[in-house]
Design a protein around this motif. Structure first.
Motif, short mmCIF file in Angstrom:
data_model
loop_
_atom_site.label_atom_id
_atom_site.label_comp_id
_atom_site.label_asym_id
_atom_site.label_seq_id
_atom_site.Cartn_x
_atom_site.Cartn_y
_atom_site.Cartn_z
N ALA A 1 43.26 38.55 31.77
CA ALA A 1 44.62 37.90 32.19
C ALA A 1 45.55 37.85 30.97
O ALA A 1 45.09 37.41 29.71
N ARG A 2 46.82 37.81 31.28
CA ARG A 2 47.78 37.50 30.09
C ARG A 2 48.16 36.03 29.97
O ARG A 2 48.48 35.56 30.87
N THR A 3 47.82 35.60 28.70
CA THR A 3 48.05 33.98 28.62
C THR A 3 49.58 33.74 28.59
O THR A 3 50.54 34.62 28.42
N ILE A 4 50.09 32.76 28.39
CA ILE A 4 51.36 32.31 28.77
C ILE A 4 52.23 32.72 27.50
O ILE A 4 53.33 32.81 27.69
N ASP A 5 51.39 32.72 26.40
CA ASP A 5 52.22 33.21 25.19
C ASP A 5 52.24 34.64 25.02
O ASP A 5 52.47 35.26 23.96
N VAL B 1 43.57 27.98 39.08
CA VAL B 1 44.45 27.39 40.03
C VAL B 1 45.90 28.05 40.07
O VAL B 1 46.26 28.33 38.80
N ASN B 2 46.42 28.26 41.10
CA ASN B 2 47.92 28.64 40.94
C ASN B 2 48.89 27.61 41.15
O ASN B 2 48.93 26.79 41.66
N THR B 3 49.67 27.72 40.08
CA THR B 3 50.55 26.30 39.66
C THR B 3 51.91 26.77 40.11
O THR B 3 52.38 27.74 39.93
N GLY C 1 45.31 27.82 34.49
CA GLY C 1 46.27 27.70 35.17
C GLY C 1 47.22 28.96 35.44
O GLY C 1 47.18 29.65 34.26
N PHE C 2 47.50 29.36 36.60
CA PHE C 2 48.34 30.43 36.67
C PHE C 2 49.56 30.39 37.60
O PHE C 2 49.66 30.00 38.75
N PRO C 3 50.64 30.23 36.83
CA PRO C 3 51.99 29.69 37.52
C PRO C 3 52.23 30.94 38.60
O PRO C 3 52.22 32.16 38.07
N LYS D 1 53.06 34.05 34.41
CA LYS D 1 53.27 33.89 35.82
C LYS D 1 52.51 35.19 36.74
O LYS D 1 52.65 36.33 36.01
N VAL D 2 52.11 34.79 37.81
CA VAL D 2 51.41 35.95 38.56
C VAL D 2 51.83 35.88 40.15
O VAL D 2 52.56 34.89 40.24
N ASP D 3 51.64 37.06 40.70
CA ASP D 3 51.79 36.81 42.28
C ASP D 3 50.19 36.60 42.66
O ASP D 3 49.35 37.59 42.25
#
Length: 160
Positions: A9-13, A30-32, A61-63, A95-97
């Protein structure tokens, strides 16, 4: 049989993180969203992370902006919001779908392992998936499930 550790997964940075880094840990995925009625759950998720982190537990956390446009910000804005508003220290990802043709492969796998009330589809922000030390999904929790209500299941998974 696939497991959590098979995904990246790609981190937020913006860096790619192999989820094999969490091998042997209990993980809550968790999708956030930052502008959701459930957004205060960030505080409870952080408490779980702080309480059980030393025992081999992690919150990831996955926005997601698929539900009511409640995560419109950039990754930088999301990271700043989570840190300043809720003191989030658990890993946050890009951010993900979670539904549809562009759904992230991790969430496709999670949904296939544990369907919800609407079948495999994720209903809203803050749907939670508890993954055991073996990398397999133990349980799926509805968005309205308070993080504090997961303590018993987390403790059982940590003991397994």
């Amino acid at each position: 049989m696939p497991s959590l550790t098979d995904f990246t997964a790609r981190t937020i940075d913006g860096t790619d993180k192999p989820l094999s880094d969490y091998a042997g840990q209990v993980v809550l995925v968790v999708n956030t969203a930052s502008q959701c009625g459930f957004t205060p759950q960030y505080a409870g998720l952080e408490r779980l992370h702080q309480t059980y982190g030393d025992e081999g537990f992690a919150v990831l956390g996955f926005p997601c902006n698929q539900f009511g446009g409640q995560e419109p910000g950039t990754e930088d804005e999301i990271a700043a919001f989570c840190e300043t508003s809720f003191g989030v220290t658990f890993p946050m990802f890009a951010k993900v779908d979670v539904n549809g043709s562009d759904a992230d492969p991790l969430f496709e796998w999670l949904k296939s392992e544990k369907g919800g009330l609407l079948g495999d589809r994720i209903k809203w922000n803050f749907t939670k998936f508890l993954v055991g030390r073996d990398g397999q999904v133990i349980e799926r929790y509805a968005p309205q499930t308070d993080p504090a209500d997961l303590t018993e299941d987390i403790e059982a998974a940590l003991q397994a």
